[in-house]
Design a protein around this motif. Structure first.
Motif, short mmCIF file in Angstrom:
data_model
loop_
_atom_site.label_atom_id
_atom_site.label_comp_id
_atom_site.label_asym_id
_atom_site.label_seq_id
_atom_site.Cartn_x
_atom_site.Cartn_y
_atom_site.Cartn_z
N LYS A 32 0.82 -1.22 0.00
CA LYS A 32 0.00 0.00 0.00
C LYS A 32 0.85 1.26 0.00
O LYS A 32 0.61 2.18 -0.78
CB LYS A 32 -0.92 0.04 1.22
N THR A 33 1.85 1.30 0.86
CA THR A 33 2.69 2.49 0.96
C THR A 33 3.43 2.73 -0.34
O THR A 33 3.49 3.86 -0.82
CB THR A 33 3.67 2.36 2.14
N ARG A 34 3.95 1.69 -0.94
CA ARG A 34 4.65 1.84 -2.22
C ARG A 34 3.71 2.41 -3.28
O ARG A 34 4.08 3.29 -4.05
CB ARG A 34 5.21 0.49 -2.69
N VAL A 35 2.48 1.91 -3.32
CA VAL A 35 1.50 2.41 -4.29
C VAL A 35 1.21 3.89 -4.02
O VAL A 35 1.18 4.70 -4.95
CB VAL A 35 0.20 1.59 -4.24
N LEU A 36 1.00 4.27 -2.76
CA LEU A 36 0.73 5.66 -2.44
C LEU A 36 1.89 6.57 -2.82
O LEU A 36 1.69 7.68 -3.34
CB LEU A 36 0.41 5.81 -0.95
N VAL A 37 3.10 6.11 -2.58
CA VAL A 37 4.29 6.89 -2.95
C VAL A 37 4.36 7.07 -4.46
O VAL A 37 4.53 8.19 -4.96
CB VAL A 37 5.57 6.21 -2.41
N GLU A 38 4.21 5.99 -5.21
CA GLU A 38 4.31 6.07 -6.67
C GLU A 38 3.15 6.85 -7.27
O GLU A 38 3.32 7.59 -8.24
CB GLU A 38 4.42 4.68 -7.28
N PHE A 59 -3.68 5.51 8.82
CA PHE A 59 -4.22 5.29 10.15
C PHE A 59 -3.26 5.64 11.28
O PHE A 59 -3.66 5.79 12.42
CB PHE A 59 -4.66 3.83 10.31
N THR A 60 -1.98 5.77 10.98
CA THR A 60 -1.03 6.03 12.06
C THR A 60 -0.09 7.17 11.71
O THR A 60 0.18 7.45 10.54
CB THR A 60 -0.17 4.79 12.37
N ASP A 61 0.41 7.82 12.75
CA ASP A 61 1.40 8.88 12.58
C ASP A 61 2.68 8.30 11.98
O ASP A 61 3.32 8.93 11.14
CB ASP A 61 1.68 9.52 13.94
N ARG A 62 3.02 7.10 12.40
CA ARG A 62 4.21 6.42 11.87
C ARG A 62 4.11 6.23 10.36
O ARG A 62 5.07 6.47 9.62
CB ARG A 62 4.40 5.08 12.56
N ALA A 63 2.94 5.81 9.89
CA ALA A 63 2.73 5.59 8.46
C ALA A 63 2.84 6.91 7.69
O ALA A 63 3.41 6.95 6.59
CB ALA A 63 1.38 4.94 8.21
N SER A 64 2.32 7.99 8.25
CA SER A 64 2.40 9.28 7.56
C SER A 64 3.85 9.74 7.46
O SER A 64 4.27 10.27 6.43
CB SER A 64 1.54 10.33 8.25
N ARG A 70 9.51 8.53 2.15
CA ARG A 70 9.61 7.82 0.86
C ARG A 70 9.31 8.73 -0.32
O ARG A 70 9.96 8.64 -1.36
CB ARG A 70 8.67 6.62 0.84
N ILE A 71 8.31 9.60 -0.19
CA ILE A 71 7.99 10.52 -1.28
C ILE A 71 9.18 11.46 -1.51
O ILE A 71 9.57 11.70 -2.66
CB ILE A 71 6.70 11.32 -0.98
N THR A 72 9.74 11.97 -0.44
CA THR A 72 10.91 12.85 -0.55
C THR A 72 12.06 12.14 -1.25
O THR A 72 12.70 12.70 -2.15
CB THR A 72 11.35 13.32 0.85
N ARG A 74 11.93 9.56 -3.36
CA ARG A 74 11.62 9.33 -4.78
C ARG A 74 11.72 10.63 -5.58
O ARG A 74 12.19 10.63 -6.72
CB ARG A 74 10.24 8.70 -4.94
N LEU A 75 11.29 11.76 -5.01
CA LEU A 75 11.43 13.04 -5.70
C LEU A 75 12.91 13.37 -5.90
O LEU A 75 13.30 13.85 -6.97
CB LEU A 75 10.73 14.15 -4.92
N ASP A 76 13.73 13.11 -4.88
CA ASP A 76 15.17 13.33 -5.01
C ASP A 76 15.76 12.46 -6.12
O ASP A 76 16.61 12.92 -6.88
CB ASP A 76 15.89 13.03 -3.69
N GLU A 77 15.31 11.22 -6.21
CA GLU A 77 15.80 10.31 -7.25
C GLU A 77 15.46 10.83 -8.65
O GLU A 77 16.17 10.55 -9.61
CB GLU A 77 15.21 8.91 -7.07
N HIS A 78 14.38 11.60 -8.75
CA HIS A 78 13.96 12.18 -10.03
C HIS A 78 14.45 13.62 -10.19
O HIS A 78 14.05 14.31 -11.13
CB HIS A 78 12.43 12.14 -10.16
N ASN A 79 15.30 14.08 -9.26
CA ASN A 79 15.82 15.45 -9.27
C ASN A 79 14.70 16.49 -9.35
O ASN A 79 14.82 17.50 -10.04
CB ASN A 79 16.81 15.65 -10.42
N GLU A 80 13.61 16.23 -8.63
CA GLU A 80 12.48 17.14 -8.59
C GLU A 80 12.52 17.93 -7.29
O GLU A 80 12.70 17.37 -6.22
CB GLU A 80 11.15 16.37 -8.68
N LYS A 81 12.37 19.22 -7.39
CA LYS A 81 12.35 20.11 -6.22
C LYS A 81 10.92 20.58 -5.99
O LYS A 81 10.52 21.65 -6.41
CB LYS A 81 13.28 21.30 -6.44
N ILE A 82 10.13 19.74 -5.35
CA ILE A 82 8.73 20.04 -5.08
C ILE A 82 8.54 20.06 -3.57
O ILE A 82 8.95 19.13 -2.87
CB ILE A 82 7.81 18.99 -5.74
N ASN A 83 7.90 21.11 -3.05
CA ASN A 83 7.65 21.23 -1.62
C ASN A 83 6.45 20.36 -1.24
O ASN A 83 5.31 20.74 -1.48
CB ASN A 83 7.38 22.69 -1.26
#
Length: 89
Positions: A32-38, A59-64, A70-72, A74-83
């Motif tokens: 699920k987390t991988r899907v949400l990230v992608e 459902f949890t603070d840990r998951a958020s 993970r999103i950060t 993946r964005l770094d891997e794509h050289n994207e500077k998005i806040n």
């Protein structure tokens, strides 16, 4: 990395679905987390959706926190500077 190597067929379908809102319900360890990230990466990078237009609910603070990290990464891997601070997680 290519979505075909990261996700199975159902996960890829969820990550690229754009017709309306999407709710993902699945068991532990199902990716699920991988899907949400992608999906978030796809919306931000490919579809140019503004971060403040994205809501991700978990459902949890840990998951958020895991999602943010993970999103950060993946964005770094794509050289994207998005806040992503404007994404509602």
């Amino acid at each position: 990395m290519d979505l075909d190597t990261l996700l199975n067929k159902n996960q890829k379908e969820a990550a690229t679905y754009l017709d309306s809102h999407l709710r993902i319900i699945a068991g532990a360890g199902s990716g699920k987390t991988r899907v949400l990230v992608e999906r978030t990466l796809n919306l931000l990078v490919n579809k140019k959706v503004a971060p403040e237009k994205i809501l991700i609910s978990t459902f949890t603070d840990r998951a958020s926190k895991e999602l943010i990290g993970r999103i950060t990464k993946r964005l770094d891997e794509h050289n994207e500077k998005i806040n992503i601070g404007k994404i509602y997680i």
